[in-house]
Design an enzyme around this catalytic site. Structure first.
Site, PDB file in Angstrom:
ATOM      1  N   GLU A 135       0.801  -1.239   0.000  1.00  0.00           N
ATOM      2  CA  GLU A 135       0.000   0.000   0.000  1.00  0.00           C
ATOM      3  C   GLU A 135       0.832   1.286   0.000  1.00  0.00           C
ATOM      4  OE1 GLU A 135      -2.622  -0.529   3.347  1.00  0.00           O
ATOM      5  OE2 GLU A 135      -3.457  -2.376   2.548  1.00  0.00           O
ATOM      6  N   ASN A 176       1.953  -5.133  -3.100  1.00  0.00           N
ATOM      7  CA  ASN A 176       0.567  -5.485  -2.787  1.00  0.00           C
ATOM      8  C   ASN A 176      -0.257  -4.223  -2.510  1.00  0.00           C
ATOM      9  OD1 ASN A 176      -1.334  -7.653  -2.046  1.00  0.00           O
ATOM     10  ND2 ASN A 176      -1.169  -6.898   0.048  1.00  0.00           N
ATOM     11  N   HIS A 212     -10.521  -6.040  -1.528  1.00  0.00           N
ATOM     12  CA  HIS A 212     -11.530  -5.864  -0.471  1.00  0.00           C
ATOM     13  C   HIS A 212     -12.696  -5.148  -1.132  1.00  0.00           C
ATOM     14  CE1 HIS A 212      -8.886  -7.220   2.684  1.00  0.00           C
ATOM     15  NE2 HIS A 212      -7.940  -6.434   2.216  1.00  0.00           N
ATOM     16  N   GLU A 242      -6.187 -10.680  -0.983  1.00  0.00           N
ATOM     17  CA  GLU A 242      -6.933 -10.398   0.255  1.00  0.00           C
ATOM     18  C   GLU A 242      -8.432 -10.293  -0.019  1.00  0.00           C
ATOM     19  OE1 GLU A 242      -5.405  -7.061   2.497  1.00  0.00           O
ATOM     20  OE2 GLU A 242      -3.325  -7.532   2.010  1.00  0.00           O
ATOM     21  N   ASP A 244     -12.233 -10.206   0.009  1.00  0.00           N
ATOM     22  CA  ASP A 244     -13.471 -10.425   0.751  1.00  0.00           C
ATOM     23  C   ASP A 244     -14.552  -9.591   0.087  1.00  0.00           C
ATOM     24  OD1 ASP A 244     -12.719  -7.909   1.905  1.00  0.00           O
ATOM     25  OD2 ASP A 244     -12.083  -8.862   3.760  1.00  0.00           O
TER      26      ASP A 244
HETATM   27  O1  G3I Z   1      -3.731  -7.676  19.204  1.00  0.00           O
HETATM   28  C1  G3I Z   1      -4.714  -6.820  19.802  1.00  0.00           C
HETATM   29  C2  G3I Z   1      -5.375  -7.553  20.922  1.00  0.00           C
HETATM   30  O2  G3I Z   1      -4.434  -7.819  21.917  1.00  0.00           O
HETATM   31  C3  G3I Z   1      -6.533  -6.714  21.452  1.00  0.00           C
HETATM   32  O3  G3I Z   1      -7.242  -7.457  22.386  1.00  0.00           O
HETATM   33  C4  G3I Z   1      -7.487  -6.316  20.320  1.00  0.00           C
HETATM   34  C5  G3I Z   1      -8.583  -5.384  20.811  1.00  0.00           C
HETATM   35  O4  G3I Z   1      -9.118  -4.648  19.742  1.00  0.00           O
HETATM   36  O5  G3I Z   1      -6.742  -5.652  19.325  1.00  0.00           O
HETATM   37  C6  G3I Z   1      -5.763  -6.494  18.765  1.00  0.00           C
HETATM   38  O6  G3I Z   1      -5.093  -5.921  17.670  1.00  0.00           O
HETATM   39  C7  G3I Z   1      -5.866  -5.709  16.518  1.00  0.00           C
HETATM   40  C8  G3I Z   1      -5.404  -6.700  15.447  1.00  0.00           C
HETATM   41  O7  G3I Z   1      -6.047  -6.391  14.223  1.00  0.00           O
HETATM   42  C9  G3I Z   1      -5.717  -8.140  15.790  1.00  0.00           C
HETATM   43  O8  G3I Z   1      -7.082  -8.331  15.884  1.00  0.00           O
HETATM   44  C10 G3I Z   1      -5.614  -4.290  16.062  1.00  0.00           C
HETATM   45  O9  G3I Z   1      -6.186  -3.401  17.011  1.00  0.00           O
HETATM   46  C11 G3I Z   1      -6.189  -4.043  14.703  1.00  0.00           C
HETATM   47  O10 G3I Z   1      -5.746  -2.769  14.247  1.00  0.00           O
HETATM   48  C12 G3I Z   1      -5.693  -5.096  13.737  1.00  0.00           C
HETATM   49  O11 G3I Z   1      -6.311  -4.865  12.504  1.00  0.00           O
HETATM   50  C13 G3I Z   1      -5.730  -5.511  11.401  1.00  0.00           C
HETATM   51  C14 G3I Z   1      -5.317  -4.455  10.378  1.00  0.00           C
HETATM   52  O12 G3I Z   1      -4.913  -5.067   9.156  1.00  0.00           O
HETATM   53  C15 G3I Z   1      -4.144  -3.615  10.888  1.00  0.00           C
HETATM   54  O13 G3I Z   1      -2.995  -4.408  11.019  1.00  0.00           O
HETATM   55  C16 G3I Z   1      -6.770  -6.456  10.811  1.00  0.00           C
HETATM   56  O14 G3I Z   1      -6.970  -7.546  11.729  1.00  0.00           O
HETATM   57  C17 G3I Z   1      -6.304  -6.990   9.476  1.00  0.00           C
HETATM   58  O15 G3I Z   1      -7.342  -7.738   8.876  1.00  0.00           O
HETATM   59  C18 G3I Z   1      -5.928  -5.848   8.567  1.00  0.00           C
HETATM   60  O16 G3I Z   1      -5.412  -6.403   7.359  1.00  0.00           O
HETATM   61  C19 G3I Z   1      -5.127  -5.471   6.305  1.00  0.00           C
HETATM   62  C20 G3I Z   1      -3.936  -6.005   5.531  1.00  0.00           C
HETATM   63  O17 G3I Z   1      -2.857  -6.260   6.398  1.00  0.00           O
HETATM   64  C21 G3I Z   1      -3.526  -5.029   4.425  1.00  0.00           C
HETATM   65  N1  G3I Z   1      -4.650  -4.730   3.558  1.00  0.00           N
HETATM   66  C22 G3I Z   1      -5.869  -4.306   4.214  1.00  0.00           C
HETATM   67  C23 G3I Z   1      -6.279  -5.309   5.300  1.00  0.00           C
HETATM   68  C24 G3I Z   1      -7.592  -4.908   5.960  1.00  0.00           C
HETATM   69  O18 G3I Z   1      -7.450  -3.692   6.633  1.00  0.00           O
END
Ligand code: G3I
Length: 322
Positions: A135, A176, A212, A242, A244
């Site tokens: 990105e 990506n 997405h 990715e 969905d």
């Molecule tokens: O790990 C903590 C956990 O300890 C806590 O309890 C919980 C409470 O909200 O948060 C957890 O962290 C979250 C993590 O996902 C795991 O669930 C973060 O706050 C959250 O920001 C994180 O979001 C991820 C996001 O990328 C940012 O990294 C999403 O799961 C993930 O699906 C998303 O994936 C991205 C790709 O990497 C790149 N392209 C877009 C895609 C969707 O946004």
């Protein structure tokens, strides 16, 4: 390893020479037996949804935490699955020490090299493909602001590919991004970026189309085929990385039927593109998906429901592969 039934997604994909993968929630993988079972039964590739991102794998300067990433790589090996590493360089999900450090250009390059050579080196020969840079282009086609752009400048992208290649020369290396499924300023900018990287000698193999998408505004199969083809004809491998397909929730039958048709058309576009080697969804079950938390009143975006029962989307994918 449990024998895999004949009519699974992964068997149908293998017959077409395609990797069919899913992003994996590492917490679910370790705590939910049914989640792990369906993943191993249906998919021949995995992407770590979060645990190889910088914040997770390199939380403090000089300290790496490979626990969850190692567990996923081991799971993949036990079940004959390819791993798509995600992601080495991103503007988001970076630890504070990195984001808030005051780096000279040389120091930032040294941090980037240390990170990439350590992470890629650890999984050398075990992670077949990497999303090296994620990105980097904004919606209007300009380079997106990030700690890397600010400290190193635009060269950070080519350096990242070179560092990854040096750490594992056999890994296939991808740029990506999202919102490049249809033509426009962003797709044009990504095209120019990867072409100029390659022309400048950077070891880049392919481009990941995240995908997405919202069911009702999804690009048509023809549009997507043309978009994948644009990059493939220029000599790049392409992959759906990715996917969905979100719908309004609670979804009714009509919406799920339409969603299934969108899944099928994205897969058809990939199958129609000789250089499209992987079809990866961002999760596989509606039990674990980033969508409901990020989009108001949207969800049910994946091919299995919350009870891990296959939806119309799943059946459409198997049908398309057959
Ligand atoms: O790990 C903590 C956990 O300890 C806590 O309890 C919980 C409470 O909200 O948060 C957890 O962290 C979250 C993590 O996902 C795991 O669930 C973060 O706050 C959250 O920001 C994180 O979001 C991820 C996001 O990328 C940012 O990294 C999403 O799961 C993930 O699906 C998303 O994936 C991205 C790709 O990497 C790149 N392209 C877009 C895609 C969707 O946004």
């Amino acid at each position: 390893m449990t024998p895999i039934p004949e009519n699974t997604l992964r068997n149908a994909a293998a017959r077409r020479g395609l990797l069919v993968g899913a992003a994996v929630d590492s917490d679910a993988l370790t705590t939910e037996r049914d989640y792990a079972d369906v993943l191993a039964r249906e998919y021949n590739a995995v992407t770590p949804e979060n645990v190889m991102k910088w914040m997770h794998i390199h939380p403090d300067r000089g300290r790496y935490d490979f626990t969850a990433a190692d567990a996923l790589v081991t799971f993949a090996q036990q079940h004959g699955m390819e791993v798509r590493g995600h992601t080495l360089v991103w503007h988001s999900y970076n630890p504070a020490w990195l984001e808030q450090g005051s780096w000279t250009r040389d120091e930032a390059i040294a941090e980037l090299l240390n990170h990439i050579s350590t992470v890629v080196g650890r999984y050398r020969g075990q992670v077949g493909q990497w999303d090296v840079v994620n990105e980097a282009i904004a919606h209007d086609g300009t380079l997106r602001d990030s700690v890397w752009l600010r400290t190193i400048g635009p060269d950070y992208i080519g350096l990242a590919f070179q560092f990854a290649h040096d750490a594992d020369p056999a890994a296939r290396l991808y740029y990506n991004d999202y919102s490049i499924e249809a033509p426009g300023a962003k797709q044009d900018a990504v095209f120019e970026l990867v072409r100029s990287l390659r022309d400048g000698g950077a070891p880049i193999d392919g481009v990941g189309f995240q995908g997405h998408i919202e069911s009702v505004t999804a690009p048509s199969e023809a549009t997507l085929t043309a978009s994948l083809g644009r990059f493939a004809q220029a000599g790049f491998a392409v992959a759906i990385t990715e996917l969905d397909v979100r719908v309004s929730v609670p979804a009714n039958e009509t919406m799920l039927t339409r969603q299934a048709a969108v899944y099928q058309s994205v897969l058809a576009a990939c199958l129609a593109t000789p250089r499209c080697g992987a079809f990866v969804t961002w999760g596989f079950t509606d039990r674990h998906s980033w969508v409901p938390a990020f989009f108001k009143r949207r969800g049910e975006a994946l091919p299995f429901d919350t009870q891990l029962q296959p939806k119309d989307a799943y059946r459409a994918l198997v049908k398309e592969l057959q």
